[in-house]
Design a protein around this motif. Structure first.
Motif, PDB file in Angstrom:
ATOM      1  N   GLY A  70     -21.076  10.769  36.086  1.00 17.43           N
ATOM      2  CA  GLY A  70     -20.806  12.079  36.698  1.00 17.43           C
ATOM      3  C   GLY A  70     -20.069  13.002  35.751  1.00 17.43           C
ATOM      4  N   GLU A  71     -20.165  14.275  36.041  1.00 15.39           N
ATOM      5  CA  GLU A  71     -19.486  15.319  35.265  1.00 15.39           C
ATOM      6  C   GLU A  71     -18.080  15.526  35.825  1.00 15.39           C
ATOM      7  OE1 GLU A  71     -20.368  18.813  33.424  1.00 15.39           O
ATOM      8  OE2 GLU A  71     -20.833  17.102  32.140  1.00 15.39           O
ATOM      9  N   PRO A  72     -17.111  15.921  34.977  1.00 13.96           N
ATOM     10  CA  PRO A  72     -15.818  16.308  35.539  1.00 13.96           C
ATOM     11  C   PRO A  72     -15.960  17.559  36.417  1.00 13.96           C
ATOM     12  CG  PRO A  72     -15.860  16.557  33.127  1.00 13.96           C
ATOM     13  CD  PRO A  72     -17.191  16.034  33.545  1.00 13.96           C
ATOM     14  N   MET A  73     -15.059  17.718  37.370  1.00 16.16           N
ATOM     15  CA  MET A  73     -15.103  18.891  38.246  1.00 16.16           C
ATOM     16  C   MET A  73     -14.963  20.187  37.452  1.00 16.16           C
ATOM     17  SD  MET A  73     -15.484  18.736  41.448  1.00 16.16           S
ATOM     18  CE  MET A  73     -16.505  17.276  41.505  1.00 16.16           C
ATOM     19  N   HIS A  74     -15.756  21.154  37.804  1.00 14.17           N
ATOM     20  CA  HIS A  74     -15.569  22.491  37.253  1.00 14.17           C
ATOM     21  C   HIS A  74     -14.709  23.289  38.218  1.00 14.17           C
ATOM     22  CE1 HIS A  74     -19.433  22.184  34.611  1.00 14.17           C
ATOM     23  NE2 HIS A  74     -18.575  21.227  34.384  1.00 14.17           N
ATOM     24  N   ILE A  75     -13.993  24.283  37.687  1.00 10.52           N
ATOM     25  CA  ILE A  75     -13.119  25.074  38.552  1.00 10.52           C
ATOM     26  C   ILE A  75     -13.460  26.548  38.425  1.00 10.52           C
ATOM     27  CG2 ILE A  75     -11.263  25.195  36.817  1.00 10.52           C
ATOM     28  CD1 ILE A  75     -10.454  24.840  40.483  1.00 10.52           C
ATOM     29  N   SER A  76     -13.497  27.210  39.568  1.00  9.28           N
ATOM     30  CA  SER A  76     -13.832  28.621  39.618  1.00  9.28           C
ATOM     31  C   SER A  76     -12.599  29.388  40.089  1.00  9.28           C
ATOM     32  CB  SER A  76     -14.990  28.777  40.621  1.00  9.28           C
ATOM     33  OG  SER A  76     -15.778  29.876  40.319  1.00  9.28           O
ATOM     34  N   VAL A  77     -12.170  30.352  39.292  1.00 15.49           N
ATOM     35  CA  VAL A  77     -10.937  31.097  39.589  1.00 15.49           C
ATOM     36  C   VAL A  77     -11.273  32.584  39.686  1.00 15.49           C
ATOM     37  CG1 VAL A  77      -8.616  31.666  38.715  1.00 15.49           C
ATOM     38  CG2 VAL A  77      -9.538  29.358  38.388  1.00 15.49           C
ATOM     39  N   ASN A  78     -10.741  33.244  40.722  1.00 22.71           N
ATOM     40  CA  ASN A  78     -11.004  34.676  40.892  1.00 22.71           C
ATOM     41  C   ASN A  78     -10.186  35.495  39.901  1.00 22.71           C
ATOM     42  OD1 ASN A  78     -12.728  34.934  43.479  1.00 22.71           O
ATOM     43  ND2 ASN A  78     -11.107  33.479  44.041  1.00 22.71           N
ATOM     44  N   LEU A  79     -10.842  36.485  39.306  1.00 15.84           N
ATOM     45  CA  LEU A  79     -10.179  37.367  38.352  1.00 15.84           C
ATOM     46  C   LEU A  79     -10.289  38.785  38.918  1.00 15.84           C
ATOM     47  CD1 LEU A  79      -8.959  37.121  35.446  1.00 15.84           C
ATOM     48  CD2 LEU A  79     -11.196  37.795  34.595  1.00 15.84           C
ATOM     49  N   SER A  80      -9.146  39.419  39.187  1.00 17.21           N
ATOM     50  CA  SER A  80      -9.191  40.729  39.840  1.00 17.21           C
ATOM     51  C   SER A  80      -9.497  41.834  38.834  1.00 17.21           C
ATOM     52  CB  SER A  80      -7.870  41.000  40.556  1.00 17.21           C
ATOM     53  OG  SER A  80      -6.954  41.546  39.645  1.00 17.21           O
ATOM     54  N   LEU A 110      -5.839  24.443  36.716  1.00 17.52           N
ATOM     55  CA  LEU A 110      -6.177  23.558  35.604  1.00 17.52           C
ATOM     56  C   LEU A 110      -5.300  22.312  35.628  1.00 17.52           C
ATOM     57  CD1 LEU A 110      -6.580  26.285  32.831  1.00 17.52           C
ATOM     58  CD2 LEU A 110      -8.434  24.949  33.880  1.00 17.52           C
ATOM     59  N   VAL A 111      -4.023  22.490  35.958  1.00 18.47           N
ATOM     60  CA  VAL A 111      -3.097  21.365  35.992  1.00 18.47           C
ATOM     61  C   VAL A 111      -3.462  20.426  37.148  1.00 18.47           C
ATOM     62  CG1 VAL A 111      -0.686  20.740  36.508  1.00 18.47           C
ATOM     63  CG2 VAL A 111      -1.180  22.547  34.849  1.00 18.47           C
ATOM     64  N   GLN A 112      -3.747  20.989  38.320  1.00 24.73           N
ATOM     65  CA  GLN A 112      -4.049  20.147  39.481  1.00 24.73           C
ATOM     66  C   GLN A 112      -5.415  19.473  39.346  1.00 24.73           C
ATOM     67  OE1 GLN A 112      -2.992  22.868  42.752  1.00 24.73           O
ATOM     68  NE2 GLN A 112      -1.008  21.833  42.836  1.00 24.73           N
ATOM     69  N   LEU A 113      -6.312  20.110  38.618  1.00 20.15           N
ATOM     70  CA  LEU A 113      -7.631  19.541  38.375  1.00 20.15           C
ATOM     71  C   LEU A 113      -7.539  18.340  37.437  1.00 20.15           C
ATOM     72  CD1 LEU A 113     -10.402  20.722  39.305  1.00 20.15           C
ATOM     73  CD2 LEU A 113     -10.689  21.492  36.957  1.00 20.15           C
ATOM     74  N   ALA A 114      -6.610  18.437  36.489  1.00 19.12           N
ATOM     75  CA  ALA A 114      -6.496  17.411  35.453  1.00 19.12           C
ATOM     76  C   ALA A 114      -6.088  16.059  36.031  1.00 19.12           C
ATOM     77  CB  ALA A 114      -5.499  17.858  34.381  1.00 19.12           C
ATOM     78  N   VAL A 115      -5.441  16.050  37.197  1.00 17.20           N
ATOM     79  CA  VAL A 115      -4.966  14.780  37.750  1.00 17.20           C
ATOM     80  C   VAL A 115      -5.886  14.231  38.845  1.00 17.20           C
ATOM     81  CG1 VAL A 115      -2.568  15.227  37.128  1.00 17.20           C
ATOM     82  CG2 VAL A 115      -3.382  15.951  39.378  1.00 17.20           C
ATOM     83  N   LEU A 116      -7.056  14.827  38.992  1.00 15.05           N
ATOM     84  CA  LEU A 116      -8.019  14.316  39.978  1.00 15.05           C
ATOM     85  C   LEU A 116      -8.533  12.949  39.536  1.00 15.05           C
ATOM     86  CD1 LEU A 116     -10.231  17.443  40.766  1.00 15.05           C
ATOM     87  CD2 LEU A 116      -8.596  16.323  42.302  1.00 15.05           C
ATOM     88  N   ALA A 161      -8.774  15.607  46.495  1.00 16.43           N
ATOM     89  CA  ALA A 161      -8.960  14.304  45.829  1.00 16.43           C
ATOM     90  C   ALA A 161      -9.611  13.314  46.792  1.00 16.43           C
ATOM     91  CB  ALA A 161      -7.616  13.769  45.317  1.00 16.43           C
ATOM     92  N   ASP A 162      -9.161  13.290  48.057  1.00 10.59           N
ATOM     93  CA  ASP A 162      -9.759  12.396  49.070  1.00 10.59           C
ATOM     94  C   ASP A 162     -11.224  12.741  49.306  1.00 10.59           C
ATOM     95  OD1 ASP A 162      -7.368  11.120  49.347  1.00 10.59           O
ATOM     96  OD2 ASP A 162      -6.814  12.092  51.248  1.00 10.59           O
ATOM     97  N   PHE A 163     -11.500  14.048  49.349  1.00 10.60           N
ATOM     98  CA  PHE A 163     -12.881  14.508  49.548  1.00 10.60           C
ATOM     99  C   PHE A 163     -13.783  13.980  48.430  1.00 10.60           C
ATOM    100  CE2 PHE A 163     -16.248  17.596  48.669  1.00 10.60           C
ATOM    101  CZ  PHE A 163     -16.811  17.804  49.921  1.00 10.60           C
ATOM    102  N   LEU A 164     -13.276  14.044  47.191  1.00 14.45           N
ATOM    103  CA  LEU A 164     -14.073  13.576  46.048  1.00 14.45           C
ATOM    104  C   LEU A 164     -14.269  12.070  46.097  1.00 14.45           C
ATOM    105  CD1 LEU A 164     -12.657  15.727  43.101  1.00 14.45           C
ATOM    106  CD2 LEU A 164     -14.739  16.087  44.457  1.00 14.45           C
ATOM    107  N   THR A 165     -13.227  11.352  46.484  1.00 13.01           N
ATOM    108  CA  THR A 165     -13.321   9.900  46.581  1.00 13.01           C
ATOM    109  C   THR A 165     -14.371   9.517  47.625  1.00 13.01           C
ATOM    110  OG1 THR A 165     -10.983   9.758  45.997  1.00 13.01           O
ATOM    111  CG2 THR A 165     -11.989   7.786  46.954  1.00 13.01           C
ATOM    112  N   ALA A 166     -14.325  10.176  48.775  1.00 10.71           N
ATOM    113  CA  ALA A 166     -15.289   9.875  49.847  1.00 10.71           C
ATOM    114  C   ALA A 166     -16.708  10.208  49.396  1.00 10.71           C
ATOM    115  CB  ALA A 166     -14.930  10.656  51.109  1.00 10.71           C
ATOM    116  N   ALA A 167     -16.863  11.321  48.672  1.00 12.53           N
ATOM    117  CA  ALA A 167     -18.194  11.748  48.233  1.00 12.53           C
ATOM    118  C   ALA A 167     -18.766  10.813  47.179  1.00 12.53           C
ATOM    119  CB  ALA A 167     -18.139  13.173  47.690  1.00 12.53           C
TER     120      ALA A 167
END
Ligand code: C2E
Ligand code: MG
Ligand code: MG
Ligand code: MG
Length: 286
Positions: free
Chosen positions: A112-122, A99-105, A272-278
């Protein structure tokens, strides 16, 4: 001599089981220090909308750089963390970190929509009585939007586990979406699926790989996609490695794709670079 070859293999297998159990204990011990010593980090694998070709989300995947053994695969250490209970703290750390690393993208492109994040829950995390509170507390602390969060659980975590299902229902009431990971490889019956509080089915990589090989392969993927459409779920296919697989899944009506064809799991800077290029106008996605 076929029998002898067989029993020889069996003996070797047994030895390796014993070795692995001893090694599990060492890893469990080392894992206790991994977090405070900064040996863990999270990488992000993009998920791409199959219709627009745009990145819409990322899956957070944990990495462990062991001080003497180098990189250890999560396939090896997650089950160890699961058994020792270390996954409880580590899993919440992965969530917070994501969540923290996503916030600074960089901001999404206009419209466009903000990025969604998918996290594994064991499964172990889901069994913790405080899990709902713990996840909401992390979101609260870092100012994360629950509507942008997906939690991935496996079918095995859910079969006949009423406490776990209640936890998922509570998380969902707060706007978090639930995905069933590796769908089709577990034991849950289709009937059961209609009663689960879920939003997304992740089609396992093994079915995607079959798309190239046999007509039956695409029949299975197609059946999962149609099933999810009937149940108003969205589908994410994992492990897409070829253009042909992407084209076929798009044809079958799959919504989102994740795999090496688009990107491997990336560091936050590379993501972040991937998103910029896309976001560049000439980027078509395919
Ligand atoms: P998963 O959740 O099913 O994650 C997808 C796995 O497929 C990842 O492996 C990813 O790197 C790999 N993958 C993605 N696209 C491709 C592709 O095109 N080809 C191939 N061959 N592989 C692809 P990874 O990162 O090694 O993770 C393995 C498993 O470890 C995950 O499977 C998940 O079950 C577990 N895991 C990883 N991070 C976490 C975590 O933070 N918490 C928990 N509880 N489990 C985690
Ligand atoms: Mg997953
Ligand atoms: Mg998966
Ligand atoms: Mg998988």
């Amino acid at each position: 001599h076929i029998k002898r070859a067989g029993s020889h293999r069996y003996a070797r297998y047994e030895t390796s089981m014993i070795d692995q159990r001893a090694d599990d204990a060492v890893l469990a011990e080392d894992l206790q220090h991994a977090l405070p010593r900064g040996e863990l980090h999270v990488v992000y694998q993009p998920q791409v909308d199959l219709v627009t070709g745009r990145p819409v989300a990322a899956e957070a995947l944990l990495r462990w750089q062991h001080p003497t053994r180098g990189a250890i695969s999560p396939v090896r250490f997650i089950p160890v963390a699961e058994r020792s209970g270390a996954i409880n703290d580590i899993g919440l750390w992965v969530l917070e970190q994501s969540l923290v690393q996503l916030a600074v993208l960089p901001d999404p492109p206009p419209g466009g929509e903000p990025m969604h994040i998918s996290v594994n829950l064991s499964p172990r995390q889901l069994r913790e009585p405080t899990i709902v509170h713990d996840i909401l507390a992390v979101l609260d602390r870092v100012g994360g939007d629950p509507r942008h969060l997906v939690l991935e659980v496996t079918e095995s975590a859910l079969v006949d586990e009423t406490g776990e299902i209640a936890a998922l229902r509570a998380l969902r009431e707060h706007g978090i979406r639930i995905a069933i990971d590796d769908f089709g490889t577990g034991y849950s019956s289709l009937q059961y699926l209609t009663r689960l509080p879920v939003d997304i089915l992740k089609i396992d990589r093994s079915f995607v790989a079959e798309l190239d090989n046999t007509p039956e392969g695409s029949a299975v993927a197609g059946a999962v996609i149609r099933l999810s459409q009937v149940l108003h779920l969205s589908t994410v296919a994992e492990g897409i490695e070829t253009e042909q697989q992407a084209a076929e899944l798009r044809e079958l009506g799959c919504d989102i794709a994740q795999g090496y064809l688009f990107a491997k799991p990336l560091s936050p800077a590379d993501f972040a670079d991937f998103l910029t290029a896309a976001a560049l106008p000439e980027a078509s996605g395919f």
